[in-house]
Design an enzyme around this catalytic site. Structure first.
Site, mmCIF file in Angstrom:
data_model
loop_
_atom_site.group_PDB
_atom_site.id
_atom_site.type_symbol
_atom_site.label_atom_id
_atom_site.label_comp_id
_atom_site.label_asym_id
_atom_site.label_seq_id
_atom_site.Cartn_x
_atom_site.Cartn_y
_atom_site.Cartn_z
ATOM 1 N N HIS A 1 -12.223 3.286 -0.769
ATOM 2 C CA HIS A 1 -12.126 2.371 0.390
ATOM 3 C C HIS A 1 -12.734 1.004 0.081
ATOM 4 O O HIS A 1 -13.168 0.282 0.976
ATOM 5 C CB HIS A 1 -12.808 2.968 1.646
ATOM 6 C CG HIS A 1 -12.055 4.104 2.255
ATOM 7 N ND1 HIS A 1 -12.671 5.258 2.701
ATOM 8 C CD2 HIS A 1 -10.736 4.280 2.478
ATOM 9 C CE1 HIS A 1 -11.758 6.094 3.171
ATOM 10 N NE2 HIS A 1 -10.578 5.521 3.045
ATOM 11 N N ARG B 1 -2.349 -2.045 -3.621
ATOM 12 C CA ARG B 1 -3.545 -1.224 -3.513
ATOM 13 C C ARG B 1 -3.409 -0.091 -4.529
ATOM 14 O O ARG B 1 -2.430 0.667 -4.488
ATOM 15 C CB ARG B 1 -3.654 -0.653 -2.104
ATOM 16 C CG ARG B 1 -4.870 0.200 -1.924
ATOM 17 C CD ARG B 1 -4.959 0.731 -0.518
ATOM 18 N NE ARG B 1 -6.154 1.539 -0.363
ATOM 19 C CZ ARG B 1 -6.454 2.199 0.733
ATOM 20 N NH1 ARG B 1 -5.654 2.141 1.784
ATOM 21 N NH2 ARG B 1 -7.543 2.906 0.807
ATOM 22 N N ARG C 1 -8.888 16.314 5.046
ATOM 23 C CA ARG C 1 -9.722 16.613 3.868
ATOM 24 C C ARG C 1 -11.079 17.128 4.304
ATOM 25 O O ARG C 1 -11.608 16.728 5.341
ATOM 26 C CB ARG C 1 -9.899 15.358 3.009
ATOM 27 C CG ARG C 1 -8.639 14.922 2.328
ATOM 28 C CD ARG C 1 -8.864 13.642 1.543
ATOM 29 N NE ARG C 1 -7.886 12.634 1.918
ATOM 30 C CZ ARG C 1 -8.085 11.317 1.843
ATOM 31 N NH1 ARG C 1 -9.238 10.840 1.410
ATOM 32 N NH2 ARG C 1 -7.139 10.493 2.201
ATOM 33 N N ASN D 1 0.882 -1.172 0.000
ATOM 34 C CA ASN D 1 0.000 0.000 0.000
ATOM 35 C C ASN D 1 0.922 1.225 0.000
ATOM 36 O O ASN D 1 1.424 1.626 1.048
ATOM 37 C CB ASN D 1 -0.884 -0.045 1.251
ATOM 38 C CG ASN D 1 -1.847 1.131 1.329
ATOM 39 O OD1 ASN D 1 -1.806 2.035 0.491
ATOM 40 N ND2 ASN D 1 -2.697 1.124 2.336
ATOM 41 N N GLU E 1 -7.348 -4.571 4.787
ATOM 42 C CA GLU E 1 -7.197 -4.357 3.341
ATOM 43 C C GLU E 1 -6.045 -5.189 2.770
ATOM 44 O O GLU E 1 -6.125 -5.673 1.637
ATOM 45 C CB GLU E 1 -6.964 -2.861 3.061
ATOM 46 C CG GLU E 1 -8.212 -2.034 3.358
ATOM 47 C CD GLU E 1 -7.906 -0.599 3.732
ATOM 48 O OE1 GLU E 1 -7.174 -0.383 4.731
ATOM 49 O OE2 GLU E 1 -8.379 0.308 3.043
#
Ligand code: ADP
Length: 396
Positions: free
Chosen positions: A183, A95, A243, A9, A381
């Site tokens: 996601h 990813r 964000r 990732n 993940e």
């Protein structure tokens, strides 16, 4: 020699990785090591922990100036090659934030796929290049190692057209200006374990709240995505660490017209200086905000919770009700006070919290009389990436 799969990732400030043993057949993948090369914009550090989270290695590395993904990947492969366990790397999964409208499943990477993935960079300019750099580096220096790209957008391909559309002229929608959602690897992992954790409700109306530094929520029916809070970019929806989340586009027009801000300045504002950090002026880290006595830290947390509550109402409306709510990722898994406040806001849906179970961290945190079963489920993940990599290697 043990066959292993590496899940990567890669972001702008770190390359996180996990190694899984990959015996043939239906044997579950087992995580053996996790680690990171982080601090890559300053002093990079290489660290590795075992499956129990015990740190085995943490050392500063001289990667030269400027930072090179090639050197970092070389270092990681070298560590695997020379490890006393005798590991043989049979594949690497990555990813990748954006698969555009084109990729509706993970894919084995070859030169043509790589070229196509690069065309999605304008859709995710702050993430896609960092995701692709290690793939390119491995393809150049270790072309014999198969690589798989796993996308954050794929899980949301099941959303109905209406959930993907903006009210913009058709020619813009035809150019790919639409809601994608992100996601996806986290949601896919949660969907995969839902039946064993929540039982038959897994196939009902479920909202998953992935509350990390990046945050979004996904409405699922039959364990498939039907709506999500992130849209064209990873800026939309919930308030995040740095964000802004959902923002009236008129604000951007105003900043351009009245403040003379250009794309670079607005990008920096919305991606790096907004969210929990921007509102609190204290930190983007929820732990620091919960520990802070600054009034603006409290204000930031209030807004974070409020936005989740609003989004939950919206997603429950798209589902026509709510059977289960799942909290996951850093804040979702560990911040009991945030979960408690979100659940209190959701009382109108019939959600009743079990405060003791919530403080304990679950797994089930709803009370017996709650009409919405509420759970904390840790996401994984990396495991999802390794699963996809193994299954694509088997079918290659
Ligand atoms: P990323 O999106 O970078 O993967 P994570 O899922 O690791 O993010 O989540 C990071 C967030 O989780 C940070 O805001 C951090 O403060 C928060 N977090 C982690 N542990 C705790 C905790 N024990 N209490 C409150 N917040 C926590």
């Amino acid at each position: 020699m043990t066959d292993v799969i590496l899940a990567i990732n890669a972001g702008s400030s770190s390359i996180k990785f996990a190694l899984f043993t990959a015996e043939r057949g239906a044997t579950p993948l087992t995580r053996v090591y996790s680690g990171a090369i982080d601090g890559i914009s300053g002093q990079p550090r290489f660290s590795v922990a075992d499956a129990q989270g015990q740190q085995l290695l943490s050392r500063e590395i001289a990667l030269g100036e400027p930072f090179s993904y090639e050197t970092a990947i070389g270092l990681l492969l070298d560590w695997i090659d020379h490890h006393e366990d005798g590991m043989r790397l049979i594949g690497v999964g990555h990813r990748v934030v954006h698969g555009g409208g084109r990729f509706s499943a993970p894919v084995l990477v070859d030169a043509a796929v790589m070229a196509e993935l690069a065309t999605f960079t304008p859709l995710a300019p702050l993430h896609q290049p960092h995701n692709l750099a290690p793939i390119q580096s491995l393809a150049t220096h270790h072309p014999q190692i198969p690589q798989v790209a796993c996308f954050d957008t794929v899980f949301h391909h099941t959303q109905p057209h209406v959930a993907q559309a903006f009210a913009l002229p058709h020619d813009l929608s035809d150019q790919g200006i639409r809601r994608y959602g992100f996601h996806g690897l986290s949601y896919e992992y949660i969907a995969s374990v839902l039946p064993e954790v929540v039982g038959p409700l897994a196939d009902g109306r479920v909202v998953v709240a992935h509350l990390g530094n990046g945050a979004s929520m996904c409405a699922m029916r039959g364990r498939k995505s039907v709506a999500t809070t992130m849209g064209f970019s990873v800026l939309d929806g919930l308030m995040m660490g740095t964000r802004c989340g959902a923002l009236d586009p008129g604000v951007i027009l105003y900043l351009m017209g009245e403040h003379g801000m250009d794309v670079a300045a607005i990008t920096d504002l919305l991606y790096h200086r907004s969210g929990l950090l921007g509102v609190s002026g204290v930190s983007n880290d929820m732990r620091a905000l919960l520990d802070s006595s600054a009034p603006r830290a409290a204000e930031a947390i209030d807004l974070f919770v409020y936005r989740i509550g609003r989004a939950l109402g919206e997603l429950a409306a798209t589902l026509g009700g709510l059977d289960a709510l799942v909290f996951t990722a850093g804040i979702g898994e560990h911040a009991a006070p945030i979960r408690a406040r979100v659940c209190r806001e959701a009382a109108w849906l019939g959600l009743r919290l079990n405060p003791t179970a919530n403080e304990r961290g679950g797994p089930q945190i709803s009370a017996d009389d709650s009409t919405v079963a509420t759970w904390v489920i840790p996401t994984d993940e990396d495991l999802m990436i390794a699963r996809h990599t193994r299954s694509l290697l088997a079918s290659a």
